[in-house]
Design a protein around this motif. Structure first.
Motif, PDB file in Angstrom:
ATOM      1  N   GLU A  15       0.810  -1.214   0.000  1.00  0.00           N
ATOM      2  CA  GLU A  15       0.000   0.000   0.000  1.00  0.00           C
ATOM      3  C   GLU A  15       0.850   1.273   0.000  1.00  0.00           C
ATOM      4  N   GLU A  16       1.859   1.333   0.883  1.00  0.00           N
ATOM      5  CA  GLU A  16       2.699   2.541   0.960  1.00  0.00           C
ATOM      6  C   GLU A  16       3.510   2.743  -0.311  1.00  0.00           C
ATOM      7  N   GLN A  17       4.067   1.636  -0.855  1.00  0.00           N
ATOM      8  CA  GLN A  17       4.861   1.763  -2.082  1.00  0.00           C
ATOM      9  C   GLN A  17       3.995   2.271  -3.232  1.00  0.00           C
ATOM     10  N   VAL A  18       2.757   1.757  -3.327  1.00  0.00           N
ATOM     11  CA  VAL A  18       1.845   2.206  -4.388  1.00  0.00           C
ATOM     12  C   VAL A  18       1.512   3.678  -4.192  1.00  0.00           C
ATOM     13  N   ARG A  19       1.179   4.060  -2.939  1.00  0.00           N
ATOM     14  CA  ARG A  19       0.848   5.465  -2.653  1.00  0.00           C
ATOM     15  C   ARG A  19       2.004   6.373  -3.045  1.00  0.00           C
ATOM     16  N   TYR A  65      -5.888  -1.806   0.256  1.00  0.00           N
ATOM     17  CA  TYR A  65      -6.594  -0.725  -0.437  1.00  0.00           C
ATOM     18  C   TYR A  65      -5.850   0.597  -0.297  1.00  0.00           C
ATOM     19  N   VAL A  66      -5.932   1.405  -1.348  1.00  0.00           N
ATOM     20  CA  VAL A  66      -5.426   2.771  -1.336  1.00  0.00           C
ATOM     21  C   VAL A  66      -6.602   3.653  -1.756  1.00  0.00           C
ATOM     22  N   PHE A  67      -6.749   4.796  -1.095  1.00  0.00           N
ATOM     23  CA  PHE A  67      -7.855   5.709  -1.379  1.00  0.00           C
ATOM     24  C   PHE A  67      -7.317   6.891  -2.177  1.00  0.00           C
ATOM     25  N   ILE A  68      -7.998   7.184  -3.294  1.00  0.00           N
ATOM     26  CA  ILE A  68      -7.530   8.243  -4.191  1.00  0.00           C
ATOM     27  C   ILE A  68      -8.650   9.254  -4.410  1.00  0.00           C
ATOM     28  N   GLU A  69      -8.287  10.517  -4.218  1.00  0.00           N
ATOM     29  CA  GLU A  69      -9.221  11.607  -4.472  1.00  0.00           C
ATOM     30  C   GLU A  69      -8.928  12.097  -5.886  1.00  0.00           C
ATOM     31  N   MET A  70      -9.913  11.956  -6.778  1.00  0.00           N
ATOM     32  CA  MET A  70      -9.650  12.383  -8.158  1.00  0.00           C
ATOM     33  C   MET A  70     -10.916  12.815  -8.873  1.00  0.00           C
ATOM     34  N   GLU A  71     -10.691  13.467  -9.978  1.00  0.00           N
ATOM     35  CA  GLU A  71     -11.780  13.976 -10.820  1.00  0.00           C
ATOM     36  C   GLU A  71     -11.877  13.083 -12.052  1.00  0.00           C
ATOM     37  N   LEU A  72     -13.090  12.629 -12.343  1.00  0.00           N
ATOM     38  CA  LEU A  72     -13.296  11.788 -13.524  1.00  0.00           C
ATOM     39  C   LEU A  72     -13.678  12.643 -14.723  1.00  0.00           C
ATOM     40  N   GLU A  73     -13.723  12.002 -15.888  1.00  0.00           N
ATOM     41  CA  GLU A  73     -14.169  12.685 -17.104  1.00  0.00           C
ATOM     42  C   GLU A  73     -15.694  12.829 -17.050  1.00  0.00           C
ATOM     43  N   GLU A  74     -16.255  13.561 -18.001  1.00  0.00           N
ATOM     44  CA  GLU A  74     -17.703  13.785 -18.055  1.00  0.00           C
ATOM     45  C   GLU A  74     -18.501  12.478 -18.103  1.00  0.00           C
ATOM     46  N   ASP A  75     -17.963  11.473 -18.787  1.00  0.00           N
ATOM     47  CA  ASP A  75     -18.698  10.212 -18.954  1.00  0.00           C
ATOM     48  C   ASP A  75     -18.502   9.247 -17.777  1.00  0.00           C
ATOM     49  N   GLY A  76     -17.785   9.701 -16.731  1.00  0.00           N
ATOM     50  CA  GLY A  76     -17.602   8.853 -15.557  1.00  0.00           C
ATOM     51  C   GLY A  76     -16.383   7.948 -15.629  1.00  0.00           C
ATOM     52  N   SER A  77     -15.578   8.106 -16.681  1.00  0.00           N
ATOM     53  CA  SER A  77     -14.371   7.273 -16.798  1.00  0.00           C
ATOM     54  C   SER A  77     -13.163   8.075 -16.316  1.00  0.00           C
ATOM     55  N   ILE A  78     -12.068   7.370 -16.132  1.00  0.00           N
ATOM     56  CA  ILE A  78     -10.821   8.016 -15.727  1.00  0.00           C
ATOM     57  C   ILE A  78     -10.150   8.524 -16.992  1.00  0.00           C
ATOM     58  N   GLY A  79      -9.598   9.720 -16.938  1.00  0.00           N
ATOM     59  CA  GLY A  79      -8.879  10.267 -18.089  1.00  0.00           C
ATOM     60  C   GLY A  79      -7.748   9.344 -18.495  1.00  0.00           C
TER      61      GLY A  79
END
Length: 183
Positions: A15-19, A65-79
């Motif tokens: 988890e820490e290495q991924v973060r 698990y790692v928790f990520i705060e991010m903004e998705l594209e308009e269609d709900g997918s990840i950029g």
């Protein structure tokens, strides 16, 4: 668009290495606008040591698990840039959600998680809102929408053991606190 919190499955004990790798890559790629905080919630617990000396041990609240705060594209997918940045990181599994569209955490779950982190930073014990015998509904995972009852609370692991009926037999399932809600 506002940023939401998403849950990323990762290899156990990575988890820490991924973060750290994700944080480095976000900075290098200049994606701070799309990807905000990346958290591995931990808590400090007293560790029993002989002769009255106090030691503390750091424990992950949500192992794997790692928790990520991010903004998705308009269609709900990840950029595309963010998607490759995340997927190409060693130890990363997939997001909780379906068909490449991660499901945002409910704001009540985010508040709970952030409050737990805040309490842990102050050294306060994590509060457990479940007790043996509580009736619960599973919100996430292979047993989503199953109902059962809490057989055991495992605060050290941040989990509860829930008894669910599968094919007419009571079966124990260990779940993270955030994967269940009181029924």
């Amino acid at each position: 668009m506002a940023k939401n919190w998403y849950v990323l499955r990762v290899a156990s004990n990575k988890e820490e290495q991924v973060r750290d790798a994700l944080a480095r890559k976000v900075k290098i790629e200049g994606l701070e606008e799309k990807i905000g905080r990346i958290l591995v919630p931990t808590e400090r617990r007293p560790s029993p040591r002989g002769k009255g000396e106090k030691k503390f041990v750091e424990r992950k609240m949500y192992p794997g698990y790692v928790f990520i705060e991010m903004e998705l594209e308009e269609d709900g997918s990840i950029g595309e840039k963010a998607w490759f940045l995340i997927r190409e990181t060693t130890g990363v599994g997939d997001f909780i959600g379906s068909a490449g569209k991660p499901t945002a955490m409910a704001s009540s779950d985010v508040d709970k998680m952030l409050l737990q982190i805040e309490k842990a930073e102050k050294g306060a014990p994590v509060s457990v809102e479940f007790a043996k015998g509580d009736s619960v509904k599973i919100k996430e995972g292979a047993f989503e929408n199953f109902e059962g009852f809490v057989d055991e609370v495992l605060p050290d692991k941040g989990q509860v053991r829930v008894m669910v009926t599968i094919f007419g037999r009571a079966t124990p399932v260990e779940l993270e606190f955030w994967q269940v809600e009181k029924a």
